[in-house]
Scaffold this active site. Structure first.
Site, PDB file in Angstrom:
ATOM      1  N   ALA A 114       1.929  -0.444  10.758  1.00  0.00           N
ATOM      2  CA  ALA A 114       1.574  -1.811  10.407  1.00  0.00           C
ATOM      3  C   ALA A 114       0.738  -1.805   9.133  1.00  0.00           C
ATOM      4  CB  ALA A 114       0.764  -2.452  11.530  1.00  0.00           C
ATOM      5  N   MET A 115       0.464  -3.007   8.616  1.00  0.00           N
ATOM      6  CA  MET A 115      -0.266  -3.113   7.350  1.00  0.00           C
ATOM      7  C   MET A 115      -1.222  -4.298   7.388  1.00  0.00           C
ATOM      8  SD  MET A 115      -0.808  -1.919   4.356  1.00  0.00           S
ATOM      9  CE  MET A 115      -2.093  -2.681   3.396  1.00  0.00           C
ATOM     10  N   HIS A 174      -6.600  -2.092  15.170  1.00  0.00           N
ATOM     11  CA  HIS A 174      -6.804  -1.320  13.938  1.00  0.00           C
ATOM     12  C   HIS A 174      -6.628  -2.205  12.700  1.00  0.00           C
ATOM     13  CE1 HIS A 174      -6.497   2.450  11.454  1.00  0.00           C
ATOM     14  NE2 HIS A 174      -5.773   1.641  10.698  1.00  0.00           N
ATOM     15  N   GLU A 175      -5.509  -2.901  12.654  1.00  0.00           N
ATOM     16  CA  GLU A 175      -5.241  -3.726  11.460  1.00  0.00           C
ATOM     17  C   GLU A 175      -6.253  -4.866  11.361  1.00  0.00           C
ATOM     18  OE1 GLU A 175      -3.350  -2.221   9.562  1.00  0.00           O
ATOM     19  OE2 GLU A 175      -2.365  -0.945  11.043  1.00  0.00           O
ATOM     20  N   GLU A 215       0.844  -1.189   0.000  1.00  0.00           N
ATOM     21  CA  GLU A 215       0.000   0.000   0.000  1.00  0.00           C
ATOM     22  C   GLU A 215       0.886   1.249   0.000  1.00  0.00           C
ATOM     23  OE1 GLU A 215      -2.853   0.346   3.173  1.00  0.00           O
ATOM     24  OE2 GLU A 215      -3.722   2.134   2.287  1.00  0.00           O
ATOM     25  N   HIS A 271      -9.514  -3.663   9.928  1.00  0.00           N
ATOM     26  CA  HIS A 271      -9.470  -3.431   8.485  1.00  0.00           C
ATOM     27  C   HIS A 271      -9.980  -4.646   7.699  1.00  0.00           C
ATOM     28  CE1 HIS A 271      -7.841   0.465   7.581  1.00  0.00           C
ATOM     29  NE2 HIS A 271      -6.652   0.282   8.130  1.00  0.00           N
TER      30      HIS A 271
HETATM   31  N1  B3K Z   1      -2.997   0.886   5.679  1.00  0.00           N
HETATM   32  C1  B3K Z   1      -1.666   1.046   6.195  1.00  0.00           C
HETATM   33  C2  B3K Z   1      -1.016   2.242   5.613  1.00  0.00           C
HETATM   34  C3  B3K Z   1       0.101   1.946   4.701  1.00  0.00           C
HETATM   35  C4  B3K Z   1       0.570   3.207   4.019  1.00  0.00           C
HETATM   36  C5  B3K Z   1       1.801   3.059   3.251  1.00  0.00           C
HETATM   37  N2  B3K Z   1       2.216   4.260   2.588  1.00  0.00           N
HETATM   38  C6  B3K Z   1      -1.639   1.153   7.674  1.00  0.00           C
HETATM   39  C7  B3K Z   1      -2.943   1.365   8.319  1.00  0.00           C
HETATM   40  O1  B3K Z   1      -3.505   2.437   8.302  1.00  0.00           O
HETATM   41  O2  B3K Z   1      -3.486   0.441   8.850  1.00  0.00           O
HETATM   42 ZN    ZN Z   2      -5.406   1.811   8.737  1.00  0.00          ZN
END
Ligand code: B3K
Ligand code: ZN
Length: 885
Positions: A268-269, A303-304, A127, A307
């Protein structure tokens, strides 16, 4: 690096993709000096578009194309076009397959985007647009595909091979290599792709979902960290349960994995089924992580995980919609943390952070709406506005609809859009449709940038018992937006009588009073509300819980603020009254300093703080929050033109006066709490965290007295405590003290003991970067030469350089401009190594308009120097050029 003129991308130019990818089959051959990626894309013409077959333009950057085939026929060079960011070919049928093999170099990828190495491990970050650095693809979130991924690597160095979804097959190869295949049944955009290969250990657990499905939970870490995963695992299970209870959302795969890596640009991702985390957001145990770090782990893990629904099952149509998933998910995680800990403390922390940092962003050259309408580099838009203000916007919808109405809306949103890539409008539409309301004016929060001002005045007519509040809203101009339309602003409020009792609220025209707390909806530039049936003039408590992200002003005097601090039934507003009182008192000191007058602290602040310290019935965490003076950064944000020295001197003067005047009650609270900490083993739970936070703020005040007793207490805490929360505060207090011998000894011991733990060494760097004594820049420069420091690791940069430039204002803004020059030098170096980190590090220089002309000139000169320094990444170019515009 940028080779063409950077292109601005506009929301209004959005077009649906010409082609779709139904299946993506990937094979990675991982080697030490290169990686081969074979991609097979099963594609078709987008059925919603016309009949013709336009050229297929695949995204790809920094890829070495070895061959490409269309429907199994390898293409000659003349049959496709290649530039530095695209591969273009001509399909001849509505359905077809594209195969390609590219060579890439994760081993030399310092940008930490795409496939790269963190230590000995391979990992990915895709991302927003990192997948195009892995293979040629339609790298946009509205192209959703199912993925099958095979990885092969040397078995001994990389025993663990992971990707998204479920493991389906694995085996050994010749030459000491092995392979594994993973299949993700859920269609997803490429930004959610992930791969990991390494020598990892894992902690395992399981979770039974509401519908009784068993989910395997695994946290993978490097072997030395296996003892620091329990807190993250507990947090994960709490988050899974909470999402079932509060949103009715269950997990959908048979396995959920988290991998901790040391080198990571963000926190984190949320990759499907395989979250990749900065190790700072996973690892936590008493001895190495503070209370704040424990809470951050809990919040980021949640949070992750959240998502998985708000982001993965329902994703974004394009990157302008980023807040669709981020604002909503931040709102979800903050409510989760509020439920797990103290709701008021969480709100206070979030609001203080928002007002200090997001308000500054919204007032600066990079200001943009929650849904931006253009960008040069999307990585620059993972901002406080998209995340934190975006969360406030969702919170306002929650306030306007109520918890039940909001849940109806979120249920409809998930049901209606499961498996789709959608927009912020779709989110609001689901909220509207589920509740039969019209939010069209409310949606201005998504399109207008800047922080609205809300000026409130009062009028009391004693004869009729009528009390009128008049609200006037306005919003300052921001880049590209001169005139703004009125926002819908929910103002939660109440009225207090002269004894501090809540008054029943009856608006003119209502038959009866309804409760003592309500939400007024402001939707015009100027609007009045009259309350009737009042015997005497009440005192209003406005914007309770910070019900809207606005700058509210009401002409409270200091006695009224002290009164609200004690009696407001809303805990958040008790804190807020204390903050306003502190701000008034500090601003008065700043004025005295600027005029060259003797500094004189309004004693009422001391009275208020003494009352807090002597009331043993109050939540200790709230007492600690209320005793914390507004930061220099917040005072800067509040100033028209910030006077760095005067702000620093005023605040330090106030801290010393507080320490002096309240020495006794501070000492008593300190000793009682330290005593309790000594007797209890560390637990990261609200009550214990509250005790330690009051203990630590008391210590930091007490140390200003420079008394031997306090020094002894500080050293005792430093040496005898069983946790990092107490140890780090003792060290920080020592570092900011004049006790040079003890300081040197403490720092040396700490580094010696923790030298092998990079996350603890980050804290060691931060504590020194934040030391406000003279000579800060020299200390930071010297620390850059320390063996544990490296510009290749984002955590290190944030811990040392970031902490210095953002928190040590008196040293960073040194009058000779050397702080600015230093930061610009680092940005120029990092621009080539890691553009995302370089661009983030720049933020303090972009705020030049806040300062006096001499500093403005110095800061601008550094921005100009960066601009002229050579070939800039699009990341750095966008921020620098917009800041100078
Ligand atoms: N969705 C990732 C964000 C990554 C961005 C990289 N440029 C983290 C988060 O908000 O959960
Ligand atoms: Zn996020």
């Amino acid at each position: 690096m940028r080779t063409e003129q950077p292109k601005v991308i506009y929301l209004k130019d959005y077009q649906a993709p010409d082609y779709l990818i139904d299946e993506t089959n990937l094979t990675f051959e991982l080697y030490e000096d290169h990686t081969l990626v074979h991609a097979q894309l099963v594609m078709r013409r987008n059925p919603e578009l016309g009949d013709g077959l336009p050229p297929l333009v695949l995204d790809g950057q920094q890829l070495e194309l070895l061959w490409v085939a269309l429907d199994d026929r390898v293409l000659d060079e003349g049959e496709y076009q290649l530039d530095d960011s695209h591969l273009t070919l001509q399909p001849t049928a509505r359905t077809f397959t594209v195969d390609s093999t590219v060579r890439i170099h994760p081993e030399s990828n310092t940008a930490l985007e795409g496939l790269y190495k963190s230590g000995t491990m391979f990992c990915t970050q895709c991302e927003a647009e990192g997948f195009r650095k892995i293979t040629y693809y339609l790298d946009r979130p509205d192209v959703m595909s199912s993925f099958t991924t095979t990885l092969s690597a040397e078995q001994h160095a990389y025993p663990v091979l992971l990707s998204n979804g479920n493991p389906v097959a694995s085996g050994a190869e010749e030459g000491g290599r092995h392979w594994a295949t993973w299949q993700d049944p859920f269609k997803k955009p490429a930004y959610l792709f992930a791969l990991v290969a390494g020598d990892l250990w894992c902690v395992e657990d399981s979770f039974t979902t509401l519908s009784e499905r068993e989910v395997a939970l695994r946290i993978y870490v490097e072997p030395e960290n296996i003892d620091k995963c329990q807190h993250a695992m507990d947090s994960l299970k709490k988050a899974m349960r909470w999402d079932e209870k509060v949103y009715g959302r269950e997990y959908d795969l048979d396995i959920f994995m988290i991998v901790a890596v040391n080198d990571f640009n963000m926190g984190a991702m949320e990759n499907k089924g395989l979250n990749i985390f900065n190790s700072s957001c996973v690892l936590a145990k008493a001895e190495t992580a503070t209370d704040a770090a424990h809470q951050r782990v809990e919040g980021v893990v949640a949070h992750e995980y959240f998502h998985n629904w708000s982001g993965n099952r329902v994703t974004c149509r394009d990157w302008f919609q980023l807040s669709l998933k981020e604002g909503f998910t931040v709102f979800r995680d903050s409510e989760f943390s509020a439920d797990m800990n103290s709701r008021t403390v969480k709100r206070v922390e979030d609001v203080a952070f928002l007002r200090t940092n997001q308000f500054a962003e919204d007032a600066g050259p990079m200001a943009h709406p929650v849904r931006p309408d253009s960008f040069i580099e999307i990585s620059n838009f993972y901002t406080l506005t998209v995340y934190e203000k975006g969360s406030e916007v969702v919170r306002m919808i929650h306030t306007l609809l109520g918890a039940e109405g909001f849940r109806k809306g979120s249920d409809l949103y998930f049901q209606r859009h499961d498996g789709q890539a959608v927009t912020c409008d779709d989110f609001v539409k689901a909220m509207e449709d589920a509740n039969g309301v019209d939010l069209s004016q409310f949606k201005r929060w998504y399109s207008q940038s800047g922080t609205p001002r809300l000026a409130v005045s009062e009028d009391f007519d004693a004869a009729s018992g009528r009390y009128t509040l008049t609200f006037r809203q306005s919003c300052p101009p921001t880049p590209g937006q001169k005139d703004k339309q009125p926002f819908v602003i929910p103002v939660e409020m109440g009225l207090l009588d002269h004894l501090g009792n809540p008054l029943p609220l009856r608006l003119e025209g209502e038959e009866h009073a309804h409760g003592s707390n309500r939400v007024l909806q402001i939707d015009q530039a100027e609007q009045s509300f009259s309350f009737v049936g009042l015997q005497a003039k009440p005192l209003p408590s406005l914007l309770r819980g910070f019900s809207a992200p606005v700058k509210l002003s009401f002409p409270y005097d200091r006695d009224q603020l002290m009164f609200l601090m004690q009696y407001d039934e809303d805990g958040f507003n008790r804190w807020e009254a204390g903050q306003q009182l502190s701000v008034q008192v500090l601003q008065e000191l700043v004025g005295q300093r600027q005029r060259g007058d003797a500094l004189l602290l309004d004693e009422r602040l001391l009275v208020a703080f003494r009352t807090l310290l002597q009331d043993n019935g109050l939540d200790q965490a709230m007492v600690a929050e209320m005793l914390s003076l507004p930061s220099e950064a917040y005072l800067t944000e509040l100033s028209e033109e910030a006077d760095v020295e005067a702000i620093h001197v005023a605040r330090e003067f106030a801290r010393r006066r507080i320490a002096e005047a309240l020495y006794e009650p501070l000492w008593q609270r300190y000793q009682a709490n330290r005593e309790a900490s000594r007797k209890t083993a560390y637990v990261a739970e609200a009550e214990h965290i509250a005790r330690r936070s009051l203990q630590n703020i008391a210590l930091s005040y007490l140390m200003l007295s420079e008394k031997p007793d306090v020094l002894a207490a500080c050293l005792e805490q430093y040496e005898a405590c069983d946790n990092m929360t107490e140890r780090l505060t003792a060290l920080a207090v020592l570092v900011n003290s004049p006790f040079e011998a003890e300081k040197a000894k403490g720092l040396a011991q700490f580094a010696d003991y923790f030298q092998d733990n990079p996350l603890v060494m980050d804290q060691w760097f931060s504590v020194q970067a934040g030391c406000t004594l003279p000579g800060g820049l020299e200390r930071v420069q010297a620390l850059m030469g320390h063996a544990a420091f490296t510009l290749k690791n984002p955590n290190k940069i944030r811990a040392l350089i970031g902490a210095f430039a953002n928190q040590n204002l008196i040293n960073f803004h040194r009058a000779d401009g050397s702080g600015y020059r230093f930061l610009a030098d680092q940005v120029i170096t990092l621009n080539a190594l890691n553009p995302q980190i370089a661009s983030r590090l720049l933020a303090p220089l972009t705020r030049w308009r806040k300062y006096a002309p001499a500093r403005q000139a110095q800061m601008r000169a550094e921005l100009e120097r960066i601009l002229a320094s050579g070939e800039l990444s699009s990341d750095v170019y966008e921020v620098v050029s917009k800041s100078l515009a």
